[in-house]
Design a protein around this motif. Structure first.
Motif: not given
Length: 848
Positions: A45-51, A63-67, A148-149, A171-172
């Motif tokens: 979900t690299d491009t999601a940019g969301n919690i 989930a927390l995205s990379s962005e 993501r985490v 989970e990372t």
């Protein structure tokens, strides 16, 4: 009232700055975040940019995205990043969350050693600072490479590879290589000489049918501590290769991490009991920080007397010369997801982890005299105490290098090998998974002491590993085999109703023994030899059942009930819940025969909603979650030589293990996001948690203690003697809150995005926390804010794919107070670390 004021302040600040949140998205994106029960997918979900609040799971998972992770602070630890999520408390001394010595995490009343941690499914152990079965997420993968985490705050999936996940799981997941040729370069500079440089090169898709992709990356970080002259730094490298073909997917991953991290000492506070003796002048000496003298050796020697004694008026809050943690890790895995048919996938993973580490404290000889005399004084007699005549003192100063200082280390070695296998079967309405995890861990811990040569001070620094010890006080070896099996079925009963049920087993065969035993009198609480022996624990039936029900496509109800078990810690380095560090062989044997591993039943239920509107308010995402936990056989480790984390009690001591019976937890998490078009949104999460002991407990001077029936109440500690004359102390914990875990928390993240510019404000309220098991002392609440300003630069002008400049400011209002609490006493005393002051960091990011 404080909480309500803080909540109003949070919302007001966020609204005033027109911020917008990292957003809980809903059902449409959920299958991209966690394994979809229908497809088993685990897409990135690299491009999601969301919690992302997941919508296809029976558990409360976010989930927390990379962005969003990198918005908090470029290079931030995955654990630090999740502090914005409901029900999560994470505190540490540095802004990135990289310092592990004083890191602390609570989720729904469970502390860091009672949670589960994985990276790409690989077990990371229980995150103990004294390494014995894993490594931190930030050492397992570079922050910028995190895809993501996923945080499950109640109970993790049955297949989570962990022996410690009584509570939730973290989970990372590492990001996969990019499909296009290119790279990323980030440079961060900021407060206290910070410099972080990150570079990643992606191969893009290559090979037949472009089925292959890979990247290599590296990072170098350097930052000075804000309150002493210590440089946090190190190197880390990652490499990942993916072959995604028609018959299956092959993933290879490698991580190398080498870091040297100066630590700091906690400040110990003492509160006299009601009606007891008043505090002494030394107990009342409580500086906000305890900075090290390094590299001012002359100042350190002037601070001590000629025999290495510190000022008596400072008591346990004296100053050391330096302390540090040095950790080198190699982690690698190979995974193959075989597509055996349209409805059958078989995933197999093999992994290896090697750790070589050392924790160092160089401090005044007088604080370690009970150990040094036992080994270096030829006239030493156990139990006679230290002879303080000048000739004896001078002889020990000379024997330890002539500086009045001595260096103590705890040294670590870990070699873990393991395998994970999961078979997924899709039968239409039923999705069945069978899984197994096995790990063999060989670990060693040494306690060694080194001289500090006054004629060669350059050999004693926080950045050089000590060599040529004066003596090894003890050396412990552990050999541990772990087996975990699980079977689960996700049944799609109707289009609206999904039921998940399953069972897992957890078995551990642990053998611990001491190759080198400490001399009698050199370790507090020890009556003979440190214990050795085997403890095998097996529970073949840990069930789980849950369901989700889609009401109308917008609202969803869910529940989950699950039992978990925490295997015993096989750590032989002291200061933990390990049965192998009780004060005698008889205490260990009693625990091995009578002890019971910690278990928990977690019950959670909740509702989610996802709504879209026409008008200024364009959307609402929300979730409310209620949970109840029955935690049985809760263990406490009471040190026989208490002190702060790596602070006082440098000589160490054995632990008194106490089974305090049950802890009952009730709590509610509520989170929402308001969307105002694409530019503005506001996220807010409120959490309430009540985790209370259900009985008082008794403890003896050595060995093990136990819960006692009834509640004494009144906060008065009673005492007596056992049949054998051993002193017994009854501590009134019944009805008391678990220390360190706040009842109230509130998180808010707000962002305004206008074209190329973005403003984000984060608010974090942490309520009052008790600091002792009897709840007779507490630490005040605090409210911290942080700010991010970012601007996208015209990348095409310099032929870049992207270019961005961002400014992060942590602790924006420069709030004081206390962050990490070191809880180790039943009553009266505790140790704390201060909240770091305001700091700024400027980052240039480029993609090419």
């Amino acid at each position: 009232m404080k909480f309500h004021h803080a909540l109003r302040a949070t919302v007001s600040v966020a609204a005033f700055l027109t911020a917008a949140a990292a957003l809980p998205a809903q059902a449409q994106q959920a299958s991209k975040v966690v394994a979809d029960p229908e497809t088993g997918s685990d897409a990135d979900t690299d491009t999601a940019g969301n919690i992302v609040v997941t919508a296809k799971t029976t558990r409360s998972a976010t989930a927390l995205s990379s962005e969003e992770i990198q918005k908090i602070l470029p290079g931030v630890s995955p654990l630090k990043a999740i502090q914005t999520l409901p029900g999560v408390l994470y505190v540490t001394a540095d802004p990135w969350g990289n310092n592990e010595q004083n890191a602390q995490i609570f989720i729904h009343g469970f502390n860091f050693q009672q949670l589960g941690y994985t990276m790409d499914g690989i077990p990371l152990g229980d995150q103990s600072y004294g390494n014995y079965n894993g490594l931190s997420p930030q050492r397992a993968v570079i922050s910028e490479n995190v895809g993501r985490v996923v945080v499950t705050t109640g109970a993790g999936d049955l297949g989570t590879a962990s022996t410690s996940n009584l509570g939730g799981t973290i989970e990372t997941f590492s990001a996969d290589p990019a499909k296009t040729l290119g790279g990323t370069f980030n440079q961060t500079v900021g407060s206290y000489g910070t410099s972080r440089t990150y570079l990643r090169l992606d191969s893009g898709a290559f090979g037949p049918n472009e089925e292959n992709s890979a990247y290599v990356s590296g990072v170098r970080q350097r930052a000075r501590a804000w309150d002493f002259n210590g440089i946090q730094g190190g190197w880390q490298a990652n490499a990942k290769f993916v072959h995604d073909g028609a018959e299956g997917k092959l993933t290879l991953f490698f991580d190398y991490s080498d870091k040297k991290e100066p630590n700091e000492d906690a400040t110990t506070f003492f509160k006299p009991s009601v009606g007891g003796a008043p505090a002494t002048a030394a107990q009342l000496y409580t500086p906000r920080t305890r900075p090290f003298y390094y590299s001012d050796l002359a100042g350190m020697r002037g601070y001590m007397d000629a025999f290495g004694n510190t000022p008596k008026a400072q008591g346990g809050n004296y100053r050391n010369y330096y302390s540090d943690a040095q950790r080198t890790d190699y982690l690698t895995y190979a995974r193959y997801d075989a597509k055996l048919g349209d409805r059958v996938t078989w995933s197999n993973t093999g992994y290896f982890h090697h750790n070589d580490g050392v924790g160092v404290v160089a401090g005044p000889l007088g604080q370690s005299i009970t150990v040094i005399q036992a080994y270096l004084d030829p006239a030493y007699v156990p139990g006679k105490g230290f002879s303080s005549n000048n000739n004896a003192s001078a002889a020990l100063v000379a024997a330890t290098g002539g500086s009045g200082l001595v260096t103590r280390t705890t040294e670590y070695r870990i070699d873990r090998t393991g395998g994970i296998s999961n078979l997924d079967l899709d039968f239409g309405a039923h999705h069945v998974q069978l899984g197994a995890w096995f790990e063999h861990n060989s670990a060693t811990q040494w306690r060694r002491w080194y001289g500090f040569d006054i004629n060669n001070p350059g050999a004693s620094t926080p950045y050089i590993r000590p060599s040529n010890p004066l003596f090894t006080q003890y050396q412990g070896e552990a050999r541990v085999n772990v087996l975990q099996l699980h079977l689960q079925d996700a049944w799609k009963v109707t289009e609206k109703l999904r039921v998940e049920a399953g069972v897992k087993t957890s078995a551990q065969w642990a053998n611990g023994y001491f190759v080198v035993q400490p001399k009698l009198g050199s370790l507090s609480g020890l009556t003979g030899n440190l214990p050795s022996g085997r403890i095998n624990t097996r529970n073949w039936f840990l069930p789980s059942i849950g369901a989700t029900y889609d009401l109308n496509g917008h609202e969803q109800l869910y529940f989950n009930v699950q039992k978990n078990l925490h295997q015993y810690m096989a750590y032989l380095g002291g200061g933990s819940l390990s049965p192998w560090f009780t004060g005698s062989q008889s205490a260990f044997d009693a625990f091995a025969q009578q002890g019971k591993p910690e278990t928990s039943w977690t019950y959670e239920a909740g509702a989610r909603t996802h709504r879209s509107f026409d008008g200024i308010l364009s959307g609402l995402d929300a979730q409310v979650n209620y949970y109840h936990v029955t935690f049985s056989n809760r263990l406490l480790a009471i040190s026989t030589n208490p002190g702060g984390i790596a602070g006082g009690a440098i000589t160490g001591g054995t632990s008194i293990l106490v089974n305090v019976g049950s802890v009952h937890t009730d709590g509610v998490d509520a989170a929402f996001t308001l969307h105002f078009g694409r530019a503005l949104s506001l996220y807010n999460a409120t959490s309430y948690n009540s985790s209370t002991y259900q009985s008082d407990y008794s403890s003896t001077a050595i060995g093990i203690g136990a819960a006692v029936p009834g509640c004494l109440g009144g906060g008065v500690v009673g005492s007596g003697k056992a049949a054998d004359g051993t002193p017994i102390q009854v501590v009134p914990t019944c009805g008391k809150q678990v220390p360190g875990s706040p009842k109230w928390m509130n998180k808010s993240v707000a962002t305004l995005a206008l074209g190329a510019f973005e403003v984000q404000v984060t608010g974090d309220y942490v309520g009052r926390r008790y600091a002792t098991y009897a709840n007779d002392t507490s630490v005040k609440s605090y409210f911290l804010t942080s700010l991010r300003l970012a601007a996208k630069l015209p990348a095409e002008m310099v032929r870049l794919k992207k270019a961005e400049l961002s400014l992060n400011v942590t602790n924006l209002a420069d709030v004081g107070g206390w962050s990490t609490i070191s809880v180790g006493s039943a009553t009266n005393s505790y140790s704390v670390y201060p909240i770091a002051p305001r700091q700024w960091f400027l980052t240039f990011s480029a993609g090419f």
